[in-house]
Design a protein around this motif. Structure first.
Motif, PDB file in Angstrom:
ATOM      1  N   LYS A 142       1.630   4.001  -2.926  1.00 30.50           N
ATOM      2  CA  LYS A 142       0.951   5.529  -3.546  1.00 30.50           C
ATOM      3  C   LYS A 142       2.117   6.217  -3.054  1.00 30.50           C
ATOM      4  O   LYS A 142       1.792   7.512  -3.844  1.00 30.50           O
ATOM      5  CB  LYS A 142       0.282   5.565  -1.172  1.00 30.50           C
ATOM      6  CG  LYS A 142      -0.446   6.891  -1.282  1.00 30.50           C
ATOM      7  CD  LYS A 142      -1.395   6.633  -2.520  1.00 30.50           C
ATOM      8  CE  LYS A 142      -2.578   8.524  -1.316  1.00 30.50           C
ATOM      9  NZ  LYS A 142      -3.249   9.168  -2.647  1.00 30.50           N
ATOM     10  N   CYS A 184       0.980  -1.385   0.035  1.00 27.88           N
ATOM     11  CA  CYS A 184       0.184  -0.092  -0.228  1.00 27.88           C
ATOM     12  C   CYS A 184       0.557   1.130  -0.599  1.00 27.88           C
ATOM     13  O   CYS A 184       0.642   2.150  -0.727  1.00 27.88           O
ATOM     14  CB  CYS A 184      -0.871  -0.557   1.130  1.00 27.88           C
ATOM     15  SG  CYS A 184      -1.944  -1.822   1.281  1.00 27.88           S
ATOM     16  N   CYS A 223      -3.807   4.862   2.557  1.00 27.26           N
ATOM     17  CA  CYS A 223      -4.632   4.317   1.670  1.00 27.26           C
ATOM     18  C   CYS A 223      -5.467   5.835   1.997  1.00 27.26           C
ATOM     19  O   CYS A 223      -6.102   6.537   2.434  1.00 27.26           O
ATOM     20  CB  CYS A 223      -4.901   3.195   2.427  1.00 27.26           C
ATOM     21  SG  CYS A 223      -4.245   1.568   1.597  1.00 27.26           S
ATOM     22  N   THR A 261      -5.799   5.104  -3.697  1.00 27.17           N
ATOM     23  CA  THR A 261      -5.199   3.852  -3.286  1.00 27.17           C
ATOM     24  C   THR A 261      -6.363   3.403  -2.172  1.00 27.17           C
ATOM     25  O   THR A 261      -5.915   3.881  -1.610  1.00 27.17           O
ATOM     26  CB  THR A 261      -3.664   3.841  -3.033  1.00 27.17           C
ATOM     27  OG1 THR A 261      -2.984   4.468  -4.507  1.00 27.17           O
ATOM     28  CG2 THR A 261      -3.563   2.509  -2.808  1.00 27.17           C
ATOM     29  N   PHE A 262      -6.473   2.153  -2.767  1.00 25.32           N
ATOM     30  CA  PHE A 262      -7.767   1.206  -0.946  1.00 25.32           C
ATOM     31  C   PHE A 262      -6.716   0.017  -1.211  1.00 25.32           C
ATOM     32  O   PHE A 262      -6.060  -0.408  -1.715  1.00 25.32           O
ATOM     33  CB  PHE A 262      -9.524   1.165  -2.114  1.00 25.32           C
ATOM     34  CG  PHE A 262      -9.533   2.707  -2.397  1.00 25.32           C
ATOM     35  CD1 PHE A 262     -10.538   2.638  -1.583  1.00 25.32           C
ATOM     36  CD2 PHE A 262      -9.266   3.628  -3.748  1.00 25.32           C
ATOM     37  CE1 PHE A 262     -11.499   4.024  -1.520  1.00 25.32           C
ATOM     38  CE2 PHE A 262     -10.478   4.681  -3.556  1.00 25.32           C
ATOM     39  CZ  PHE A 262     -11.824   5.296  -2.723  1.00 25.32           C
ATOM     40  N   ALA A 263      -7.209  -0.502  -0.367  1.00 27.50           N
ATOM     41  CA  ALA A 263      -6.808  -1.768   0.240  1.00 27.50           C
ATOM     42  C   ALA A 263      -8.521  -2.603   0.805  1.00 27.50           C
ATOM     43  O   ALA A 263      -9.027  -1.627   1.225  1.00 27.50           O
ATOM     44  CB  ALA A 263      -6.146  -1.977   1.442  1.00 27.50           C
ATOM     45  N   PHE A 292      -3.932   1.330   7.999  1.00 24.83           N
ATOM     46  CA  PHE A 292      -4.266   1.341   6.164  1.00 24.83           C
ATOM     47  C   PHE A 292      -4.120   2.955   5.869  1.00 24.83           C
ATOM     48  O   PHE A 292      -3.620   2.908   5.120  1.00 24.83           O
ATOM     49  CB  PHE A 292      -5.537   1.527   6.043  1.00 24.83           C
ATOM     50  CG  PHE A 292      -5.934  -0.350   5.666  1.00 24.83           C
ATOM     51  CD1 PHE A 292      -5.487  -1.557   5.067  1.00 24.83           C
ATOM     52  CD2 PHE A 292      -7.270  -0.487   6.728  1.00 24.83           C
ATOM     53  CE1 PHE A 292      -5.078  -2.654   5.461  1.00 24.83           C
ATOM     54  CE2 PHE A 292      -6.925  -2.101   6.823  1.00 24.83           C
ATOM     55  CZ  PHE A 292      -6.667  -3.216   6.250  1.00 24.83           C
TER      56      PHE A 292
END
Length: 332
Positions: free
Chosen positions: A269, A265, A315, A276-278, A310
């Motif tokens: 980024k 992650c 994220c 950006t996602f998780a 996160f």
């Protein structure tokens, strides 16, 4: 970081930790309900909430109750729901035709949510596994999960979801070239505003087991998914995949699973600066819930700490089954 703090006692780091008021002033990251996407499972029927045994607190909902849940989630500040269908085994076929049926569970649920809560963003899953009698994300030919024929089917599935009103399409299949094919098809069909949140770095992980129970794919799956999902040992490959998907037209990218891959992650980024996602996947959720139910950890604190991790890793948001519970805790 080039700045060097003054020597002790001029610098006392504990000064900034002495009270909640002070801690909140210097806190580097913040978590709020608008950071959350809530994955929910849809099943056929009416007025049904069916527990998923391997995911304590998670249920499969009929379409009518999905719309009700969306209304409640939106009122708590959760901006998006991601739909995953629990498909009748009788509808799972080798040709996966139910994936692009305008009346399949995902499409019906999308329309119901948009009718009940027009401003709620609806995200849908593009992959064939909920509809495939082989349990794979792509077509299986002579024991091989084939790429290009699968991409053609994924395009039909994605267009069906866009026609139903999906705001965000999430290709989770990990086939090569599917982002470019989907973007071109969406543009050609007049769906230029539909976003693609690509599962760009999706690992062949042991943490997906409860999810496969929830969508009914565990029993159907033959073999494993290691020929198309990523090797957990690889990090540089994730950056190449993200670069490719952004180059093909992805609006946002995802790393999946979440906490075991916080390093990925951060690298994504830092390297790209893209949204950006998780995905805090089912196994991560189930471990926290199981430990909390056994009294081994403080469940609420562990939930919020895990979600904050996160944000600290870079994220912009998280897909999490904890979304309603977290939103309630954050609003307290």
């Amino acid at each position: 970081m080039s700045h060097q703090p003054a020597p002790f006692p001029a610098a006392r780091f504990r000064r900034a930790r002495q009270s909640e008021a002070i801690r909140s002033l210097v806190r580097e990251n913040a978590l709020c309900p608008s950071d959350l996407i809530w994955p929910i499972f849809v099943r056929d029927g009416e007025g049904i909430e069916e527990p998923v045994p391997s995911m304590p607190g998670v249920v499969r909902r009929s379409v009518d109750l999905v719309a009700q849940a969306a209304r409640e989630a939106f009122a708590m500040g959760i901006p998006a729901i991601c739909l995953f269908p629990y498909t009748d085994p009788a509808l799972k076929t080798a040709d996966c035709a139910e994936a692009w049926n305008p009346e399949n569970l995902s499409n019906r649920a999308t329309r119901a949510i948009k009718a009940a809560v027009p401003d709620m963003a609806v995200m849908t899953d593009v992959a064939l596994d909920p509809y495939n009698s082989d349990g794979h994300d792509g077509f299986v030919e002579n024991g091989e999960i084939v790429n290009d024929r699968t991409v053609e089917a994924l395009v039909k599935q994605g267009l069906s979801q866009a026609d139903a009103g999906a705001d965000i399409i999430g290709p989770s299949d990990m086939m090569d070239g599917r982002i470019g094919a989907l973007r071109q098809a969406l543009e050609g069909a007049g769906h230029s505003n539909v976003m693609l949140l690509s599962y760009a770095a999706k690992y062949a992980s042991a943490f997906y087991g409860p999810f496969r129970d929830a969508v009914g794919a565990s029993g159907a799956l033959k073999g494993d998914k290691k020929t198309y999902q990523m090797d957990p040992a690889n990090g540089d490959e994730a950056l190449r995949l993200v670069a490719r998907d952004l180059g093909e037209g992805a609006d946002m990218v995802m790393v999946k699973p979440g906490m075991p891959y916080l390093d990925i992650c951060r690298r994504v980024k830092t390297e790209f600066g893209a949204p950006t996602f998780a995905y805090q996947v089912s196994g991560e959720y189930a471990m926290i819930q199981a430990a909390a139910q056994n009294g081994w950890i403080d469940g609420e604190r562990a939930m919020l700490e895990s979600l904050m991790c996160f944000k600290r890793a870079g994220c912009d948001g998280v897909l999490t089954y904890f979304a309603p519970e977290a939103a309630r805790a954050l609003g307290a």
